[in-house]
Motif scaffolding. Structure first.
Motif, PDB file in Angstrom:
ATOM      1  N   SER A 113     100.734  42.835  47.131  1.00 22.77           N
ATOM      2  CA  SER A 113     101.810  43.325  46.277  1.00 22.77           C
ATOM      3  C   SER A 113     102.759  42.190  45.945  1.00 22.77           C
ATOM      4  CB  SER A 113     102.574  44.447  46.980  1.00 22.77           C
ATOM      5  OG  SER A 113     101.738  45.561  47.210  1.00 22.77           O
ATOM      6  N   ALA A 114     103.043  42.029  44.664  1.00 17.98           N
ATOM      7  CA  ALA A 114     104.005  41.003  44.268  1.00 17.98           C
ATOM      8  C   ALA A 114     105.399  41.353  44.769  1.00 17.98           C
ATOM      9  CB  ALA A 114     104.013  40.859  42.748  1.00 17.98           C
ATOM     10  N   ARG A 115     105.679  42.677  44.840  1.00 17.49           N
ATOM     11  CA  ARG A 115     106.986  43.146  45.339  1.00 17.49           C
ATOM     12  C   ARG A 115     106.744  44.265  46.342  1.00 17.49           C
ATOM     13  NH1 ARG A 115     110.469  44.944  40.434  1.00 17.49           N
ATOM     14  NH2 ARG A 115     111.972  45.277  42.126  1.00 17.49           N
ATOM     15  N   PRO A 116     106.519  43.944  47.598  1.00 23.15           N
ATOM     16  CA  PRO A 116     106.195  44.974  48.588  1.00 23.15           C
ATOM     17  C   PRO A 116     107.307  45.993  48.805  1.00 23.15           C
ATOM     18  CG  PRO A 116     105.974  42.755  49.532  1.00 23.15           C
ATOM     19  CD  PRO A 116     106.485  42.591  48.149  1.00 23.15           C
ATOM     20  N   GLN A 117     108.531  45.657  48.419  1.00 21.22           N
ATOM     21  CA  GLN A 117     109.638  46.594  48.603  1.00 21.22           C
ATOM     22  C   GLN A 117     109.636  47.697  47.546  1.00 21.22           C
ATOM     23  OE1 GLN A 117     110.034  43.286  48.146  1.00 21.22           O
ATOM     24  NE2 GLN A 117     110.598  42.515  50.170  1.00 21.22           N
ATOM     25  N   LEU A 118     108.922  47.472  46.440  1.00 18.53           N
ATOM     26  CA  LEU A 118     109.021  48.379  45.297  1.00 18.53           C
ATOM     27  C   LEU A 118     108.524  49.781  45.641  1.00 18.53           C
ATOM     28  CD1 LEU A 118     109.644  48.921  42.332  1.00 18.53           C
ATOM     29  CD2 LEU A 118     107.356  48.061  41.772  1.00 18.53           C
ATOM     30  N   THR A 119     107.350  49.877  46.286  1.00 19.37           N
ATOM     31  CA  THR A 119     106.792  51.191  46.579  1.00 19.37           C
ATOM     32  C   THR A 119     107.699  51.973  47.514  1.00 19.37           C
ATOM     33  OG1 THR A 119     104.621  50.118  46.440  1.00 19.37           O
ATOM     34  CG2 THR A 119     104.676  52.379  47.262  1.00 19.37           C
ATOM     35  N   SER A 120     108.214  51.320  48.530  1.00 14.70           N
ATOM     36  CA  SER A 120     109.130  51.996  49.448  1.00 14.70           C
ATOM     37  C   SER A 120     110.388  52.446  48.717  1.00 14.70           C
ATOM     38  CB  SER A 120     109.493  51.077  50.613  1.00 14.70           C
ATOM     39  OG  SER A 120     108.354  50.783  51.403  1.00 14.70           O
ATOM     40  N   ALA A 121     110.871  51.623  47.787  1.00 19.81           N
ATOM     41  CA  ALA A 121     112.057  51.996  47.019  1.00 19.81           C
ATOM     42  C   ALA A 121     111.785  53.237  46.168  1.00 19.81           C
ATOM     43  CB  ALA A 121     112.505  50.834  46.138  1.00 19.81           C
ATOM     44  N   VAL A 122     110.590  53.311  45.584  1.00 16.90           N
ATOM     45  CA  VAL A 122     110.229  54.491  44.784  1.00 16.90           C
ATOM     46  C   VAL A 122     110.146  55.728  45.673  1.00 16.90           C
ATOM     47  CG1 VAL A 122     108.402  55.550  43.404  1.00 16.90           C
ATOM     48  CG2 VAL A 122     109.060  53.175  42.989  1.00 16.90           C
ATOM     49  N   LEU A 123     109.539  55.586  46.848  1.00 18.85           N
ATOM     50  CA  LEU A 123     109.453  56.723  47.782  1.00 18.85           C
ATOM     51  C   LEU A 123     110.846  57.164  48.221  1.00 18.85           C
ATOM     52  CD1 LEU A 123     106.420  55.547  49.955  1.00 18.85           C
ATOM     53  CD2 LEU A 123     106.453  57.493  48.373  1.00 18.85           C
ATOM     54  N   VAL A 124     111.716  56.203  48.490  1.00 17.02           N
ATOM     55  CA  VAL A 124     113.098  56.547  48.825  1.00 17.02           C
ATOM     56  C   VAL A 124     113.737  57.305  47.660  1.00 17.02           C
ATOM     57  CG1 VAL A 124     115.408  55.607  49.227  1.00 17.02           C
ATOM     58  CG2 VAL A 124     113.454  54.671  50.465  1.00 17.02           C
ATOM     59  N   GLY A 125     113.495  56.836  46.446  1.00 18.09           N
ATOM     60  CA  GLY A 125     114.057  57.493  45.265  1.00 18.09           C
ATOM     61  C   GLY A 125     113.592  58.930  45.125  1.00 18.09           C
ATOM     62  N   ILE A 126     112.302  59.188  45.407  1.00 23.37           N
ATOM     63  CA  ILE A 126     111.780  60.554  45.318  1.00 23.37           C
ATOM     64  C   ILE A 126     112.452  61.447  46.363  1.00 23.37           C
ATOM     65  CG2 ILE A 126     109.719  61.982  45.614  1.00 23.37           C
ATOM     66  CD1 ILE A 126     108.082  59.601  44.558  1.00 23.37           C
ATOM     67  N   ASN A 127     112.571  60.952  47.586  1.00 22.87           N
ATOM     68  CA  ASN A 127     113.224  61.723  48.638  1.00 22.87           C
ATOM     69  C   ASN A 127     114.679  62.018  48.292  1.00 22.87           C
ATOM     70  OD1 ASN A 127     111.603  62.064  51.433  1.00 22.87           O
ATOM     71  ND2 ASN A 127     110.901  60.202  50.423  1.00 22.87           N
ATOM     72  N   VAL A 128     115.378  61.025  47.771  1.00 25.65           N
ATOM     73  CA  VAL A 128     116.782  61.215  47.408  1.00 25.65           C
ATOM     74  C   VAL A 128     116.903  62.212  46.259  1.00 25.65           C
ATOM     75  CG1 VAL A 128     118.823  60.079  46.436  1.00 25.65           C
ATOM     76  CG2 VAL A 128     117.538  58.981  48.275  1.00 25.65           C
ATOM     77  N   ALA A 129     115.992  62.134  45.288  1.00 24.56           N
ATOM     78  CA  ALA A 129     116.033  63.061  44.159  1.00 24.56           C
ATOM     79  C   ALA A 129     115.843  64.507  44.627  1.00 24.56           C
ATOM     80  CB  ALA A 129     114.963  62.686  43.140  1.00 24.56           C
ATOM     81  N   VAL A 130     114.916  64.723  45.565  1.00 29.16           N
ATOM     82  CA  VAL A 130     114.705  66.074  46.097  1.00 29.16           C
ATOM     83  C   VAL A 130     115.944  66.537  46.864  1.00 29.16           C
ATOM     84  CG1 VAL A 130     113.306  67.488  47.655  1.00 29.16           C
ATOM     85  CG2 VAL A 130     112.193  65.797  46.181  1.00 29.16           C
ATOM     86  N   TRP A 131     116.528  65.639  47.648  1.00 34.99           N
ATOM     87  CA  TRP A 131     117.743  65.988  48.402  1.00 34.99           C
ATOM     88  C   TRP A 131     118.882  66.350  47.455  1.00 34.99           C
ATOM     89  CZ3 TRP A 131     122.563  63.381  48.955  1.00 34.99           C
ATOM     90  CH2 TRP A 131     123.392  63.923  49.948  1.00 34.99           C
ATOM     91  N   LEU A 132     119.040  65.600  46.374  1.00 33.81           N
ATOM     92  CA  LEU A 132     120.086  65.909  45.401  1.00 33.81           C
ATOM     93  C   LEU A 132     119.843  67.264  44.743  1.00 33.81           C
ATOM     94  CD1 LEU A 132     120.598  62.407  43.700  1.00 33.81           C
ATOM     95  CD2 LEU A 132     122.168  63.594  45.270  1.00 33.81           C
ATOM     96  N   ALA A 133     118.555  67.599  44.515  1.00 26.68           N
ATOM     97  CA  ALA A 133     118.236  68.911  43.952  1.00 26.68           C
ATOM     98  C   ALA A 133     118.618  70.021  44.925  1.00 26.68           C
ATOM     99  CB  ALA A 133     116.746  68.982  43.618  1.00 26.68           C
ATOM    100  N   VAL A 134     118.385  69.787  46.214  1.00 28.34           N
ATOM    101  CA  VAL A 134     118.776  70.764  47.233  1.00 28.34           C
ATOM    102  C   VAL A 134     120.297  70.916  47.251  1.00 28.34           C
ATOM    103  CG1 VAL A 134     118.879  71.186  49.725  1.00 28.34           C
ATOM    104  CG2 VAL A 134     116.729  70.446  48.670  1.00 28.34           C
ATOM    105  N   VAL A 135     121.017  69.800  47.222  1.00 28.32           N
ATOM    106  CA  VAL A 135     122.481  69.836  47.225  1.00 28.32           C
ATOM    107  C   VAL A 135     123.000  70.561  45.986  1.00 28.32           C
ATOM    108  CG1 VAL A 135     124.572  68.422  47.116  1.00 28.32           C
ATOM    109  CG2 VAL A 135     122.702  67.764  48.641  1.00 28.32           C
ATOM    110  N   ALA A 136     122.409  70.257  44.832  1.00 24.10           N
ATOM    111  CA  ALA A 136     122.883  70.842  43.576  1.00 24.10           C
ATOM    112  C   ALA A 136     122.626  72.337  43.489  1.00 24.10           C
ATOM    113  CB  ALA A 136     122.216  70.134  42.399  1.00 24.10           C
ATOM    114  N   THR A 137     121.659  72.838  44.249  1.00 21.44           N
ATOM    115  CA  THR A 137     121.328  74.271  44.194  1.00 21.44           C
ATOM    116  C   THR A 137     121.881  75.054  45.372  1.00 21.44           C
ATOM    117  OG1 THR A 137     119.176  73.763  45.219  1.00 21.44           O
ATOM    118  CG2 THR A 137     119.246  73.928  42.808  1.00 21.44           C
ATOM    119  N   GLY A 138     122.885  74.485  46.047  1.00 26.50           N
ATOM    120  CA  GLY A 138     123.525  75.236  47.110  1.00 26.50           C
ATOM    121  C   GLY A 138     123.521  74.572  48.466  1.00 26.50           C
TER     122      GLY A 138
END
Length: 311
Positions: free
Chosen positions: A67-92
């Motif tokens: 991988s030219a940028r080994p941090q990228l995949t982990s950053a994307v996975l973190v982003g997906i987890n954060v997006a789901v958490w924000l959806a949970v927060v936004a819905t109550g």
């Protein structure tokens, strides 16, 4: 310069020059001017150039492309987890109706329409839930066919400390594993460890509860890193100490799914061992991906058997 005697091989780059050496890579005859030192024997300039190009392209030690940028995949996975958490927060947040639907429920439950944090324990089927009228809404579990929960639960968090700890561990461990295995194989380890953690929780956790969080996948990365360190003869003490601390927390703190943690750890270590110990050669990727498909099939079979037992 005299012409070579009949039958004497000539350099493929310099017509008319005797070539008593063959390139160790392409096996074409080369003259002394074209000989380049290699790890074993000599290679021609073309093969040296091709080797350098392949090295720049970065094929990893276990068959994956570096991988030219080994941090990228982990950053994307973190982003997906954060997006789901924000959806949970936004819905109550704690009262979000989204939580039960994407967490791992072994069996369905009848959720209270007045209070999403409450449910009707006696209404343990869709038919009984319907008898509550507008007071209850049936939420299916894995045994009812909601198999997506085995994956979505690994991206779902409610508590801030929970997602914070898991994402910090992912951002620390993920790039190290990806740097060794390449992006595709890293994702295979992460996702299969997540699935392994979910399957272990599905089998071993109480059917009355629910599981959520990326911890199974994170423990899979612990297992993966341990296998990689062992493979290269490194010192396991640092990762072992960190793992022991996390295991102590797993069993000491209430309401933590030790089942998902141990399941993810075991599957992550197994999948990584398959990747790094697969025999070298052109068939290595075939062996690796076939074996990983086999692990996936075994996990799917475990889900089918558990669902049949809970039916």
């Amino acid at each position: 310069m005299s012409e070579p005697a009949p039958g004497v091989p000539v350099c493929y780059r310099h017509a008319g020059r005797e070539a008593n050496i063959r390139c160790q890579r392409c096996e074409r005859p080369i003259c002394t001017e074209c000989m380049r030192d290699a790890a074993v024997g000599f290679q021609c300039p073309s093969c040296i150039k091709e080797g350098a190009r392949s090295t720049r392209q970065g094929v990893g030690p276990y068959g994956g492309r570096r991988s030219a940028r080994p941090q990228l995949t982990s950053a994307v996975l973190v982003g997906i987890n954060v997006a789901v958490w924000l959806a949970v927060v936004a819905t109550g947040w704690h009262a979000s109706r989204l939580v039960y639907r994407i967490s791992l429920l072994p069996v369905g439950l009848c959720e209270s329409t007045a209070d999403p944090e409450s449910y009707f324990p006696a209404a343990d089927s869709a038919a009984l839930c319907a008898q509550t009228g507008s007071r209850g809404e049936w939420v299916p579990g894995v045994a009812d066919g909601a198999v997506w929960q085995l994956v979505t639960s690994a991206f779902t968090h409610v508590e801030l400390w929970h997602i914070g700890a898991n994402m910090l561990a992912l951002f620390f461990l993920g790039p190290q594993v990806e740097a060794a295995l390449g992006r595709a194989r890293f994702l295979a380890v992460y996702l299969l460890a997540a699935l392994g953690g979910s399957v272990a929780a599905y089998w071993l956790s109480s059917v009355d509860g629910y599981s959520l969080g990326a911890s199974g996948a994170i423990y899979g990365l612990f297992g993966a890193l341990g296998v990689l360190i062992q493979k290269v003869g490194g010192d396991l003490r640092s990762i072992a100490g960190l793992l022991v601390v996390n295991l102590v927390i797993t069993f000491a703190v209430p309401n933590i799914s030790w089942q998902a943690h141990l399941g993810g750890l075991a599957v992550g270590a197994l999948v990584t061992a398959i990747i790094v110990y697969a025999p070298r050669g052109v068939r290595r990727p075939v062996v690796q991906w076939s074996a990983l498909f086999g692990v996936t099939a075994l996990l799917a079979l475990a889900v089918v058997l558990r669902s049949a037992a809970l039916a």
